[in-house]
Scaffold this motif. Structure first.
Motif, PDB file in Angstrom:
ATOM      1  N   GLN A 103      -7.481  -5.360   8.930  1.00 39.90           N
ATOM      2  CA  GLN A 103      -8.552  -6.243   8.473  1.00 39.90           C
ATOM      3  C   GLN A 103      -8.995  -7.127   9.639  1.00 39.90           C
ATOM      4  O   GLN A 103      -8.217  -7.951  10.127  1.00 39.90           O
ATOM      5  N   PRO A 104     -10.233  -6.956  10.132  1.00 38.60           N
ATOM      6  CA  PRO A 104     -10.679  -7.716  11.308  1.00 38.60           C
ATOM      7  C   PRO A 104     -10.697  -9.231  11.106  1.00 38.60           C
ATOM      8  O   PRO A 104     -10.557  -9.978  12.073  1.00 38.60           O
ATOM      9  N   LYS A 105     -10.858  -9.681   9.870  1.00 39.78           N
ATOM     10  CA  LYS A 105     -10.863 -11.115   9.613  1.00 39.78           C
ATOM     11  C   LYS A 105      -9.485 -11.656   9.256  1.00 39.78           C
ATOM     12  O   LYS A 105      -9.350 -12.843   8.970  1.00 39.78           O
ATOM     13  N   ALA A 106      -8.494 -10.774   9.262  1.00 40.87           N
ATOM     14  CA  ALA A 106      -7.150 -11.191   8.854  1.00 40.87           C
ATOM     15  C   ALA A 106      -6.106 -10.532   9.746  1.00 40.87           C
ATOM     16  O   ALA A 106      -5.356  -9.657   9.307  1.00 40.87           O
ATOM     17  N   ALA A 107      -6.049 -10.943  10.992  1.00 39.02           N
ATOM     18  CA  ALA A 107      -5.074 -10.368  11.921  1.00 39.02           C
ATOM     19  C   ALA A 107      -3.648 -10.645  11.464  1.00 39.02           C
ATOM     20  O   ALA A 107      -2.770  -9.779  11.562  1.00 39.02           O
ATOM     21  N   GLY A 108      -3.416 -11.850  10.955  1.00 41.57           N
ATOM     22  CA  GLY A 108      -2.072 -12.194  10.495  1.00 41.57           C
ATOM     23  C   GLY A 108      -1.620 -11.338   9.337  1.00 41.57           C
ATOM     24  O   GLY A 108      -0.498 -10.835   9.319  1.00 41.57           O
ATOM     25  N   SER A 109      -2.504 -11.147   8.357  1.00 47.11           N
ATOM     26  CA  SER A 109      -2.177 -10.302   7.209  1.00 47.11           C
ATOM     27  C   SER A 109      -1.950  -8.856   7.644  1.00 47.11           C
ATOM     28  O   SER A 109      -1.086  -8.158   7.089  1.00 47.11           O
ATOM     29  N   SER A 110      -2.709  -8.386   8.625  1.00 37.63           N
ATOM     30  CA  SER A 110      -2.541  -7.028   9.132  1.00 37.63           C
ATOM     31  C   SER A 110      -1.183  -6.859   9.805  1.00 37.63           C
ATOM     32  O   SER A 110      -0.537  -5.813   9.683  1.00 37.63           O
ATOM     33  N   VAL A 111      -0.742  -7.900  10.513  1.00 42.04           N
ATOM     34  CA  VAL A 111       0.586  -7.865  11.135  1.00 42.04           C
ATOM     35  C   VAL A 111       1.665  -7.793  10.062  1.00 42.04           C
ATOM     36  O   VAL A 111       2.635  -7.028  10.178  1.00 42.04           O
ATOM     37  N   ILE A 112       1.507  -8.581   9.002  1.00 44.98           N
ATOM     38  CA  ILE A 112       2.484  -8.560   7.910  1.00 44.98           C
ATOM     39  C   ILE A 112       2.582  -7.165   7.303  1.00 44.98           C
ATOM     40  O   ILE A 112       3.672  -6.656   7.024  1.00 44.98           O
ATOM     41  N   LEU A 113       1.434  -6.512   7.109  1.00 44.02           N
ATOM     42  CA  LEU A 113       1.414  -5.161   6.548  1.00 44.02           C
ATOM     43  C   LEU A 113       2.199  -4.196   7.429  1.00 44.02           C
ATOM     44  O   LEU A 113       3.057  -3.450   6.935  1.00 44.02           O
ATOM     45  N   LYS A 114       1.920  -4.201   8.730  1.00 38.26           N
ATOM     46  CA  LYS A 114       2.585  -3.263   9.635  1.00 38.26           C
ATOM     47  C   LYS A 114       4.086  -3.535   9.729  1.00 38.26           C
ATOM     48  O   LYS A 114       4.904  -2.608   9.727  1.00 38.26           O
TER      49      LYS A 114
END
Length: 206
Positions: A103-114
């Motif tokens: 998610q380009p507007k949610a780098a932190g959330s994307s890190v949590i997912l990975k």
């Protein structure tokens, strides 16, 4: 110079050094987690966990200073209690129908997912399946998770109509069978002789 250097003008420098060492110790935990991508051998304390979540939350655009989200897909929270419960994370994961997309507007959330996927795979390996190569972690409860598994099994058995179910007093499993388009073949439990305990009727399932 870091802000720790500036703090030495305010209080005793040795006290600042102690605080910086403690901060560095917690930062090392994060570095090891990101590098190794495995479940930590030693559990983290609550402060370390919450600090890391806060660091990730400020990477999402809805927490940017001065940012006012007005777009269709902007993360917004009206209630501060909800924001605190979720550490300010509002965007969620995925985009355009792909739950694993960044998610380009949610780098932190994307890190949590990975990281969640990596830790889930490590847990599965430790559980005895070392050959696992990938996985997907979905925010689903029991029934929908089971229904998705049944749907995936349809590819290997396209003509399958029935699922043998050892009866338990848990409706989610039974509902998932119907939701996936199958019919349940219910096998009643057997009472253990001399007690009120019940056990699976293995012979009945066979």
């Amino acid at each position: 110079a870091t802000h720790f250097d500036q703090l030495k003008d305010l209080i005793n420098p040795s006290y600042v050094d102690q605080g910086q060492q403690a901060r560095n110790s917690r930062s090392k935990l994060i570095t090891n987690l990101i590098t190794q991508r495995r479940l930590p051998a030693t559990p983290w304390d609550d402060i370390s966990i919450e600090s890391f979540l806060q660091d990730l939350a400020i990477m999402d655009s809805n927490t940017f200073p001065g940012n006012v989200g007005v777009g269709e897909r902007e993360g917004r929270i009206a209630c501060d209690l909800v924001a605190k419960r979720h550490y300010g994370l509002t965007h969620g994961i995925g985009r355009s129908g792909d739950v694993q997309a960044q998610q380009p507007k949610a780098a932190g959330s994307s890190v949590i997912l990975k990281l969640t996927q990596c830790l889930a795979m490590d847990a599965i390996r430790q559980a005895g399946i070392p050959s696992i190569k990938s996985c997907v972690v979905l925010p689903l409860a029991t029934g929908m998770s089971i229904a998705l598994v049944f749907g995936a099994l349809r590819k290997s058995r396209p003509r399958g109509k029935y699922i043998v179910w050892s009866r338990i007093d848990q409706k989610s499993c039974f509902k998932a069978i119907g939701a996936a388009g199958y019919e349940a073949v219910v096998v009643e439990l057997k009472r253990v002789e001399g007690s009120d305990a019940l056990r699976t009727d293995v012979e009945g399932i066979r």
